[in-house]
Design a protein around this motif. Structure first.
Motif, PDB file in Angstrom:
ATOM      1  N   ASN A  62     -19.023 -12.154 -16.060  1.00  0.00           N
ATOM      2  CA  ASN A  62     -17.803 -11.907 -15.293  1.00  0.00           C
ATOM      3  C   ASN A  62     -17.541 -13.089 -14.353  1.00  0.00           C
ATOM      4  N   PHE A  63     -16.463 -13.009 -13.614  1.00  0.00           N
ATOM      5  CA  PHE A  63     -16.020 -14.080 -12.715  1.00  0.00           C
ATOM      6  C   PHE A  63     -17.089 -14.414 -11.669  1.00  0.00           C
ATOM      7  N   LYS A  64     -17.683 -13.363 -11.075  1.00  0.00           N
ATOM      8  CA  LYS A  64     -18.676 -13.603 -10.013  1.00  0.00           C
ATOM      9  C   LYS A  64     -19.891 -14.350 -10.551  1.00  0.00           C
ATOM     10  N   VAL A  65     -20.345 -13.940 -11.738  1.00  0.00           N
ATOM     11  CA  VAL A  65     -21.503 -14.604 -12.348  1.00  0.00           C
ATOM     12  C   VAL A  65     -21.174 -16.076 -12.628  1.00  0.00           C
ATOM     13  N   LEU A  67     -19.037 -17.963 -10.986  1.00  0.00           N
ATOM     14  CA  LEU A  67     -19.044 -18.680  -9.698  1.00  0.00           C
ATOM     15  C   LEU A  67     -20.468 -18.877  -9.186  1.00  0.00           C
ATOM     16  N   ASP A  68     -21.305 -17.855  -9.341  1.00  0.00           N
ATOM     17  CA  ASP A  68     -22.708 -17.971  -8.891  1.00  0.00           C
ATOM     18  C   ASP A  68     -23.424 -19.088  -9.651  1.00  0.00           C
ATOM     19  N   ASP A  85     -19.259 -32.622 -13.053  1.00  0.00           N
ATOM     20  CA  ASP A  85     -17.930 -32.022 -12.894  1.00  0.00           C
ATOM     21  C   ASP A  85     -18.102 -30.576 -13.356  1.00  0.00           C
ATOM     22  N   LEU A  86     -17.751 -29.650 -12.501  1.00  0.00           N
ATOM     23  CA  LEU A  86     -17.931 -28.229 -12.821  1.00  0.00           C
ATOM     24  C   LEU A  86     -16.562 -27.596 -13.004  1.00  0.00           C
ATOM     25  N   ASP A  93     -15.269 -18.617 -18.068  1.00  0.00           N
ATOM     26  CA  ASP A  93     -15.718 -19.709 -18.946  1.00  0.00           C
ATOM     27  C   ASP A  93     -16.014 -20.944 -18.100  1.00  0.00           C
ATOM     28  N   VAL A  94     -17.216 -21.472 -18.270  1.00  0.00           N
ATOM     29  CA  VAL A  94     -17.649 -22.615 -17.459  1.00  0.00           C
ATOM     30  C   VAL A  94     -17.940 -23.798 -18.369  1.00  0.00           C
TER      31      VAL A  94
END
Ligand SMILES: C[C@H](O)[C@H](O)[C@H]1CNC2=NC(N)=NC(=O)C2=N1
Length: 147
Positions: A62-65, A67-68, A85-86, A93-94
């Protein structure tokens, strides 16, 4: 043994690097395949300007994971003083892109950082993404989800 395979490896200050530290595509391919397991998470990428970089993509639960994970990778980068670059390319999606800005290409520093990320960061992936990318299971925070 490749430099990054040693757990004591640290990034050397990029400010001191010159073109002689830049790896050719062939050298980068060798370094890529000797990253600690799972090296297959990373791929070589070449920009339109011809800049080689290392890229790793994943879908978090999810979004929080997502960002973490970005923050965790960011903390390692700060410690090493070598910064990827992140990209949060979609809400969970990262993409992590690493290259050495000083030489506009890849150096050992990039592989040292990629190896540290492989070893230290575990991610709660999207279960579907993990099923489709079974090599990532050793970096999954919830290994049972892979079944
Ligand atoms: C002074 C300091 O070492 C440099 O500015 C560092 C900081 N982080 C960096 N990160 C990356 N990826 N490439 C660099 O060339 C770089 N340079």
């Amino acid at each position: 043994m490749s430099l990054h395979a040693s757990s004591s490896s640290k990034c050397v200050p990029c400010s001191g690097l010159d073109e002689s530290a830049k790896l050719s595509a062939e050298e980068a391919q060798v370094e890529l395949s000797s990253l600690p397991h799972p090296s297959s998470l990373w791929s070589l990428k070449e920009s339109q300007e011809g800049i080689l970089s290392l890229s790793r993509k994943f879908t978090a639960r999810n979004f929080k994971v997502a960002l973490d994970a970005i923050n965790e990778i960011g903390a390692i980068a700060e410690k090493e003083n070598h910064h990827p670059d992140l990209h949060l390319t979609n809400y969970r999606d990262v993409e992590v892109v690493i290259y050495t800005h000083k030489v506009n290409g890849l150096t050992q520093n990039d592989f040292v950082l990629a190896a540290k990320i492989n070893r230290k960061v575990t991610i709660d992936y999207s279960p579907k993404w993990l099923r489709e990318n079974p090599d990532a299971v050793s970096t999954s925070r919830k290994k049972e989800e892979s079944e």
